[in-house]
Motif scaffolding. Structure first.
Motif, PDB file in Angstrom:
ATOM      1  N   LEU A   1     -46.576  -9.439  32.114  1.00 38.58           N
ATOM      2  CA  LEU A   1     -46.356  -9.992  30.778  1.00 38.58           C
ATOM      3  C   LEU A   1     -44.925  -9.927  30.273  1.00 38.58           C
ATOM      4  O   LEU A   1     -44.108  -9.122  30.725  1.00 38.58           O
ATOM      5  CB  LEU A   1     -47.314  -9.387  29.748  1.00 38.58           C
ATOM      6  CG  LEU A   1     -47.769  -7.945  29.831  1.00 38.58           C
ATOM      7  CD1 LEU A   1     -46.596  -7.004  29.778  1.00 38.58           C
ATOM      8  CD2 LEU A   1     -48.704  -7.653  28.676  1.00 38.58           C
ATOM      9  N   THR A   2     -44.632 -10.798  29.352  1.00 38.72           N
ATOM     10  CA  THR A   2     -43.282 -10.884  28.791  1.00 38.72           C
ATOM     11  C   THR A   2     -43.154  -9.988  27.560  1.00 38.72           C
ATOM     12  O   THR A   2     -44.158  -9.578  26.975  1.00 38.72           O
ATOM     13  CB  THR A   2     -42.955 -12.327  28.364  1.00 38.72           C
ATOM     14  OG1 THR A   2     -43.863 -12.717  27.334  1.00 38.72           O
ATOM     15  CG2 THR A   2     -43.060 -13.282  29.533  1.00 38.72           C
ATOM     16  N   ILE A   3     -41.917  -9.756  27.185  1.00 42.19           N
ATOM     17  CA  ILE A   3     -41.645  -8.973  25.979  1.00 42.19           C
ATOM     18  C   ILE A   3     -42.272  -9.643  24.757  1.00 42.19           C
ATOM     19  O   ILE A   3     -42.799  -8.972  23.875  1.00 42.19           O
ATOM     20  CB  ILE A   3     -40.118  -8.830  25.778  1.00 42.19           C
ATOM     21  CG1 ILE A   3     -39.519  -7.978  26.902  1.00 42.19           C
ATOM     22  CG2 ILE A   3     -39.800  -8.211  24.425  1.00 42.19           C
ATOM     23  CD1 ILE A   3     -40.070  -6.577  26.971  1.00 42.19           C
ATOM     24  N   GLY A   4     -42.219 -10.946  24.728  1.00 41.12           N
ATOM     25  CA  GLY A   4     -42.795 -11.678  23.602  1.00 41.12           C
ATOM     26  C   GLY A   4     -44.269 -11.380  23.412  1.00 41.12           C
ATOM     27  O   GLY A   4     -44.720 -11.123  22.285  1.00 41.12           O
ATOM     28  N   THR A   5     -45.010 -11.408  24.490  1.00 39.37           N
ATOM     29  CA  THR A   5     -46.446 -11.126  24.417  1.00 39.37           C
ATOM     30  C   THR A   5     -46.693  -9.673  24.032  1.00 39.37           C
ATOM     31  O   THR A   5     -47.550  -9.367  23.199  1.00 39.37           O
ATOM     32  CB  THR A   5     -47.109 -11.422  25.776  1.00 39.37           C
ATOM     33  OG1 THR A   5     -46.885 -12.788  26.100  1.00 39.37           O
ATOM     34  CG2 THR A   5     -48.589 -11.139  25.736  1.00 39.37           C
ATOM     35  N   LEU A   6     -45.936  -8.795  24.625  1.00 41.77           N
ATOM     36  CA  LEU A   6     -46.060  -7.374  24.326  1.00 41.77           C
ATOM     37  C   LEU A   6     -45.748  -7.108  22.855  1.00 41.77           C
ATOM     38  O   LEU A   6     -46.392  -6.266  22.212  1.00 41.77           O
ATOM     39  CB  LEU A   6     -45.072  -6.613  25.219  1.00 41.77           C
ATOM     40  CG  LEU A   6     -45.482  -5.250  25.756  1.00 41.77           C
ATOM     41  CD1 LEU A   6     -46.885  -5.248  26.303  1.00 41.77           C
ATOM     42  CD2 LEU A   6     -44.491  -4.809  26.818  1.00 41.77           C
ATOM     43  N   LEU A   7     -44.802  -7.827  22.350  1.00 40.30           N
ATOM     44  CA  LEU A   7     -44.397  -7.649  20.954  1.00 40.30           C
ATOM     45  C   LEU A   7     -45.512  -8.053  20.000  1.00 40.30           C
ATOM     46  O   LEU A   7     -45.786  -7.359  19.010  1.00 40.30           O
ATOM     47  CB  LEU A   7     -43.132  -8.463  20.694  1.00 40.30           C
ATOM     48  CG  LEU A   7     -42.407  -8.230  19.375  1.00 40.30           C
ATOM     49  CD1 LEU A   7     -42.004  -6.775  19.223  1.00 40.30           C
ATOM     50  CD2 LEU A   7     -41.176  -9.136  19.277  1.00 40.30           C
TER      51      LEU A   7
ATOM     52  N   LEU B   1     -42.698  -1.113  20.452  1.00 38.29           N
ATOM     53  CA  LEU B   1     -42.666  -1.719  21.770  1.00 38.29           C
ATOM     54  C   LEU B   1     -42.529  -0.638  22.834  1.00 38.29           C
ATOM     55  O   LEU B   1     -43.220  -0.631  23.858  1.00 38.29           O
ATOM     56  CB  LEU B   1     -41.466  -2.660  21.823  1.00 38.29           C
ATOM     57  CG  LEU B   1     -41.459  -3.819  22.787  1.00 38.29           C
ATOM     58  CD1 LEU B   1     -42.756  -4.589  22.751  1.00 38.29           C
ATOM     59  CD2 LEU B   1     -40.294  -4.730  22.468  1.00 38.29           C
TER      60      LEU B   1
END
Lengths: 72, 72
Positions: free
Chosen positions: B49-55, B65
């Motif tokens: 997963l990307t940082i965006g999704t994790l965020l 985060l």
DNA sequence: TCAATGGCTATCATTTATGATAGCGGTGTT
DNA sequence: AACACCGCTATCATAAATGATAGCCATTGA
């Protein structure tokens, strides 16, 4: 905090850690096994990077994953 | 630690935080604005997963985060 | 019994991250 | 002047994340 802001700050943190170790973009990207322009993209916060990519960088910089994303 | 191992552990951490808040997969995915199967994929560590999704997830779970990726 | 809920899988189209190449301007060195 | 190194941009193909849909099984409650 908003996504792009987070990405920019993560990029800044990576750059700081890289410079603290006296590594050029070429040096670090070589060790991470990808090309220099890709690292620039990351340091500028222009890509929504994945955990996998972040992990590569963390390993080379010898920091924890959590440290790289600790920007809030 | 290796990439897939990290992703699985992040998934487990998300699941733990979700359950601690008594949220179903449906609840959390609704709040994150994506579908339930996508959240399952994440919790199972099947996606890089990307940082965006994790965020998105971090915001809904009300954690930093860094806490989500602190698995090493 | 039947409907609703929860966790799950498989699969699809679309978007985008990744990996790579070529090239530019500036600086420093020989 | 020529070369090497540095940071950078733009751009491309390919791989993969994302977002969404349909459906399965088990449990619970009306």
């Amino acid at each position: 905090m908003e996504k792009n802001e987070v990405l920019v700050k993560i990029g800044i943190k990576i750059r700081e850690l890289r410079e603290a170790r006296n590594l050029s973009l070429q040096d670090l990207s070589d060790k991470c096994d990808f090309e220099k322009p890709n690292l620039i993209r990351i340091e500028k916060g222009r890509t929504n990077l994945t955990i996998g990519t972040l992990l590569k960088i963390a390993l080379v910089l010898n920091v924890r994953l959590a440290e790289l994303v600790d920007v809030e």
